[in-house]
Design an enzyme around this catalytic site. Structure first.
Site, mmCIF file in Angstrom:
data_model
loop_
_atom_site.group_PDB
_atom_site.id
_atom_site.type_symbol
_atom_site.label_atom_id
_atom_site.label_comp_id
_atom_site.label_asym_id
_atom_site.label_seq_id
_atom_site.Cartn_x
_atom_site.Cartn_y
_atom_site.Cartn_z
ATOM 1 N N ALA A 113 0.854 -1.195 0.000
ATOM 2 C CA ALA A 113 0.000 0.000 0.000
ATOM 3 C C ALA A 113 0.881 1.232 0.000
ATOM 4 C CB ALA A 113 -0.918 0.016 1.220
ATOM 5 N N CYS A 114 0.602 2.175 -0.903
ATOM 6 C CA CYS A 114 1.341 3.437 -0.959
ATOM 7 C C CYS A 114 0.347 4.600 -0.841
ATOM 8 C CB CYS A 114 2.154 3.540 -2.250
ATOM 9 S SG CYS A 114 1.163 3.742 -3.752
ATOM 10 N N PRO A 115 0.816 5.825 -0.628
ATOM 11 C CA PRO A 115 -0.093 6.949 -0.396
ATOM 12 C C PRO A 115 -1.099 7.192 -1.518
ATOM 13 C CG PRO A 115 2.111 7.540 0.300
ATOM 14 C CD PRO A 115 2.224 6.202 -0.358
#
Length: 567
Positions: A113-115
């Site tokens: 998960a990334c921003p």
């Protein structure tokens, strides 16, 4: 003799990369065709003090040597490898159980998960899957991207897993993994140092225990405490940014659409332009700072931090403290709520009131009063000064700012430096300052576009897979997804990164010099479909073109032709 070169040097990634790259370039001269699969290798060269514990080298001819010699004397190093390699015998360790676990096929479940939930999330997932498959391990990766959860992990798969790997730059719920061995890293590390991170996961994973409202951002491996402490604030901020971005993108594009009817058409009430401006500027962007603050607090303290964070964000807007005040409010609300959650002890009969009455009330009061009487006015003054300075800056200062922001966008392709520059530009949109956002998005498109162009103008220096990767980078670049250049940067960082930073800095400087304005915070060149979203259009395109050509030209010249790999 088919040769596989492996780096296990623990003194620094740059030195390890240089040593391996030097040997790969020299291998063909010494009759050592390279392979990438352990099963095909007749000779395994280890750069470092010892072989990685995860590799089963039993029965293989193995040579181990130091990185310094590989860099200084690659020919002598390879000649020694040919003549001094010996048959590897798997060594027993004191802990036979742990050794068996390390060398048996491992069953992994992972989350990425990334921003923004667009590029790093899926690229890290692919990297983990590829590396695990090379090792003969089973893996299932759940992606938590911008469109929700993909490839979901079920309870049976979690129960069967030997190890959980969480590669996330934002807060994710880890409750379902309670009782499992868990290792946490970032999407960037999982993407660029996949093998090293999986090696560390085997040795450094700790049994995770979910404790009430404690979120994943509060978890850290004992051996990694210092690192986690230093990166947790960034992680909380990126969690807030990830929830804020949809508001900013939707609001910015609605504002841009209102300009289709004329730059000042929204001032005429009861028109479609006025409605679009009300949706975008009056509602979506008005929620930007409260959502940012609320989810920073949520990342720190869980649900008990959400209400005080949202209230603190609203107060940041009403006091004029803006984006910067929202960040302060989010951290303030989060840590106050977390303090009350962990330190406030009540009789058992009143414990149920803590999360629904006492903590929201006390944390909201504390955050609100501090924002009104302590933080609001000084930060509002800083924001007012910053906005005034940006709007009145001279040409020289504008060029310098544009070059800095452009260079930052190309430093780590979606990493912390890139995200810091992007968050700066997004924050200024609420203050109707659109120049930095134009420089940021223009520069962010340069790395992937330039990598595609380099594969075209210096075609003979790239293998077929890289040329195919260049085509994918083109599409990502047009969409303002800088991560499209990561495969090139990971393979050749010494040449790719300086080339990209140079081109991005020039693009950002040109954009600021000519006063380009961008109303929308995302969308790449597709924003051109909205009249008035970018002004002036031709100069903006010219700045991107100059940076792309410069980067592609420099990299095309300095890149070395790849060594042909024989399977």
């Amino acid at each position: 003799m088919k040769t596989l070169i492996i780096s296990n040097d623990k003194q620094g990634q740059a030195r390890a990369y240089l040593a391996r790259h030097t040997l790969e370039n020299a291998a063909a001269k010494y009759g050592l065709p390279l392979v990438t699969d352990m099963n095909d290798a007749e000779l395994v060269i280890i750069i470092g003090e010892s072989a990685p514990i995860t590799l089963n080298l039993h029965g293989k001819k193995v040579f181990t040597g130091f990185a310094e010699q590989a860099i200084r004397e690659p020919g002598k190093f390879l000649q020694n490898a040919k003549t001094q390699a010996s048959i590897y015998q798997q060594q027993d360790t004191a802990n036979a159980t742990d050794n068996a676990v390390q060398h048996k096929p491992v069953n992994i479940v992972a989350i990425t998960a990334c921003p923004t939930g667009v590029a790093h999330t899926f690229m890290a997932a692919k990297a983990l899957e590829t590396e695990a498959q090379k090792r003969g391990w089973q893996i299932k990766v759940e992606t938590r991207g911008s469109v929700g959860t993909g490839n979901s992990i079920n309870e049976g798969e979690i129960a069967a897993a030997d190890l959980v790997v969480v590669a996330a730059d934002i807060d994710v719920d880890l409750t379902q993994f309670s009782g499992k061995r868990l290792y946490r890293t970032s999407t960037g590390a999982a993407l660029k140092k996949t093998a090293q991170e999986l090696d560390k996961a085997l040795t450094e994973a700790e049994t995770y225990t979910a404790k009430g409202n404690v979120s994943s951002s509060n978890y850290s491996n004992n051996s990694n405490n210092k690192k986690q402490e230093s990166t947790s604030a960034y992680q909380h901020l990126m969690t807030g940014v990830s929830y804020m971005l949809p508001m900013v993108v939707a609001g910015g594009l609605c504002i841009a659409l209102s300009f289709v009817f004329g730059i000042e058409a929204f001032k005429e009430s009861s028109t479609l332009a006025a409605a679009l401006m009300q949706i975008g500027g009056g509602s979506a962007l008005a929620l930007m700072v409260p959502v940012l603050a609320g989810y920073i607090a949520y990342s720190i303290a869980g649900r008990t931090g959400l209400a005080p964070g949202l209230v603190g964000g609203m107060l940041a807007v009403s006091t004029g403290a803006g984006f910067l005040g929202g960040i302060i409010a989010g951290f303030l609300a989060g840590y106050v709520a977390k303090f009350l959650t962990t330190k406030l002890h009540l009789p058992q009969s009143m414990e149920a009131l803590k999360p629904i009455l006492i903590i929201p009330l006390v944390a909201t009061l504390a955050t609100g009063l501090i924002m009104i009487y302590v933080v609001g006015k000084p930060v509002a003054a800083i924001m007012e000064w910053l906005t005034h300075w940006l709007k009145s800056m001279g040409t020289t200062n504008a060029v310098i700012l544009g070059a800095i922001l452009g260079g930052m966008m190309c430093t780590d392709m979606g990493g912390p430096v890139n995200k810091a520059a992007y968050a700066f530009g997004v924050g200024l949109l609420s203050a109707q300052t659109y120049g930095p956002m134009a420089a940021i998005m223009a520069a962010g498109m340069v790395p992937p576009l330039a990598m595609w162009l380099a594969t075209v103008i210096a075609r003979n220096k790239f293998d077929q897979s890289e040329r195919e990767g260049g085509k994918a980078a083109l599409v990502l670049g047009l969409c303002f997804i800088s991560e499209g250049a990561i495969p090139f940067a990971a393979k050749d960082p010494v040449r790719v990164l300086p080339s990209c930073i140079l081109g991005g800095a020039v693009t950002g400087a040109l954009s600021m010099y000519f006063g380009v304005q961008l109303m929308a915070p995302h969308g790449g060149l597709f924003v051109l479909l909205i009249p008035g979203a970018i002004t002036p259009v031709l100069i903006y395109l010219g700045a991107i073109l100059v940076g792309t050509i410069l980067t592609a030209g420099v990299y095309g010249v300095v890149k070395r032709k790849d060594v042909e790999v024989v399977g």
